[in-house]
Design a protein around this motif. Structure first.
Motif, mmCIF file in Angstrom:
data_model
loop_
_atom_site.group_PDB
_atom_site.id
_atom_site.type_symbol
_atom_site.label_atom_id
_atom_site.label_comp_id
_atom_site.label_asym_id
_atom_site.label_seq_id
_atom_site.Cartn_x
_atom_site.Cartn_y
_atom_site.Cartn_z
ATOM 1 N N ARG A 87 2.722 -3.579 -12.931
ATOM 2 C CA ARG A 87 2.528 -4.998 -13.241
ATOM 3 C C ARG A 87 3.840 -5.658 -13.644
ATOM 4 O O ARG A 87 4.104 -6.818 -13.291
ATOM 5 C CB ARG A 87 1.489 -5.162 -14.345
ATOM 6 C CG ARG A 87 0.071 -4.859 -13.900
ATOM 7 C CD ARG A 87 -0.952 -5.473 -14.841
ATOM 8 N NE ARG A 87 -0.897 -4.881 -16.170
ATOM 9 C CZ ARG A 87 -1.617 -3.842 -16.552
ATOM 10 N NH1 ARG A 87 -2.441 -3.261 -15.695
ATOM 11 N NH2 ARG A 87 -1.534 -3.378 -17.779
ATOM 12 N N GLN A 92 3.863 -5.764 -8.888
ATOM 13 C CA GLN A 92 3.262 -4.966 -7.829
ATOM 14 C C GLN A 92 1.783 -4.767 -8.121
ATOM 15 O O GLN A 92 1.423 -4.153 -9.124
ATOM 16 C CB GLN A 92 3.972 -3.603 -7.734
ATOM 17 C CG GLN A 92 3.295 -2.586 -6.844
ATOM 18 C CD GLN A 92 3.461 -2.893 -5.370
ATOM 19 O OE1 GLN A 92 4.422 -3.541 -4.970
ATOM 20 N NE2 GLN A 92 2.552 -2.411 -4.561
ATOM 21 N N ALA A 93 0.902 -5.277 -7.248
ATOM 22 C CA ALA A 93 -0.533 -5.155 -7.471
ATOM 23 C C ALA A 93 -1.095 -3.851 -6.907
ATOM 24 O O ALA A 93 -1.906 -3.186 -7.548
ATOM 25 C CB ALA A 93 -1.268 -6.348 -6.854
ATOM 26 N N ASP A 94 -0.655 -3.493 -5.716
ATOM 27 C CA ASP A 94 -1.159 -2.282 -5.052
ATOM 28 C C ASP A 94 -0.590 -1.036 -5.726
ATOM 29 O O ASP A 94 0.598 -0.992 -6.038
ATOM 30 C CB ASP A 94 -0.740 -2.303 -3.576
ATOM 31 C CG ASP A 94 -1.516 -1.300 -2.728
ATOM 32 O OD1 ASP A 94 -1.660 -0.138 -3.150
ATOM 33 O OD2 ASP A 94 -1.964 -1.682 -1.640
#
Length: 219
Positions: free
Chosen positions: A118, A122-124
């Motif tokens: 986070r 970066q979400a993935d």
């Protein structure tokens, strides 16, 4: 990727240090609040695991001082205290998450990965650039679906650059984030690691920005 563990129980500190190193992190340790405060203000960390019940200076005070000084690294509070008020106090002091002792190491690692992800926007859980995929959950890298064997230092260099893809990362910044404090830091060896990564993953993955550092393309 570099993590600071602040814990006054030597056996637990060693357990965390070994688990984090096995997961691909460079790890520094501190056993009291005074040492932790100094390290947090003078060194660059991708995350901190911080016990609240520390000698000399308690963890909540250390954390408030870090935040007051503008130190924004993600902090995972580790505490034996199980009352809701202690958890709230830790979060209000500037913590990003908490784990209560006794804890499962895999849960702690997962929470730490999420905080670092986070913080980098970066979400993935996985990071992909072209046909290269980095999976921090398994400390693994694949190219075109095939696993690629990397050394610990190669993995840390690649992980930091891919998490900050699109940015120009200076050699000094990269050095700060891939070596523990007691390691003989030589920025010249970064060129060796980058050269190996290019041979294993493709010459175009890591760009040298002359006079500035390295960059991985955004996608």
């Amino acid at each position: 990727m570099r993590v600071l563990v602040v814990e006054d129980e030597p056996r637990l500190t060693l357990q965390l240090e070994r688990a984090l190193q096995a997961a691909g992190y460079a790890v520094d340790t501190a056993y009291d609040g005074e040492r932790a405060e100094i390290l947090g203000e003078t060194e660059d960390y991708d995350a901190v695991v911080l016990d609240l019940g520390l000698p000399r200076v308690d963890g909540a005070t250390v954390l408030r001082r870090w935040r007051a000084a503008g130190r924004a690294m993600p902090v995972l509070v580790l505490t034996a205290r199980d009352s809701w008020s202690d958890k709230v106090a830790g979060l209000d002091a500037g913590a990003d998450d908490y784990v209560t002792k006794p804890f499962n190491v895999e849960e702690l690692l997962a929470r730490l990965r999420a905080l670092i992800r986070r913080a980098a926007g970066q979400a993935d859980p996985r990071v992909q650039v072209g046909d290269v995929v980095l999976d921090p959950r398994a400390s693994a890298v694949t190219k075109a679906g095939e696993p690629v064997a990397l050394t610990a230092h190669e993995y840390r260099v690649l992980a930091y650059l891919m998490l900050h893809r699109g940015e120009v990362v200076s050699r000094s910044r990269l050095t700060e984030h891939v070596y523990a404090q007691d390691f003989d830091r030589d920025s010249n060896t970064l060129e060796v690691f980058v050269g190996r990564l290019r041979r294993k993953l493709g010459a175009d993955l890591i760009e040298t920005v002359r006079g500035l550092g390295y960059r991985v393309p955004p996608a």
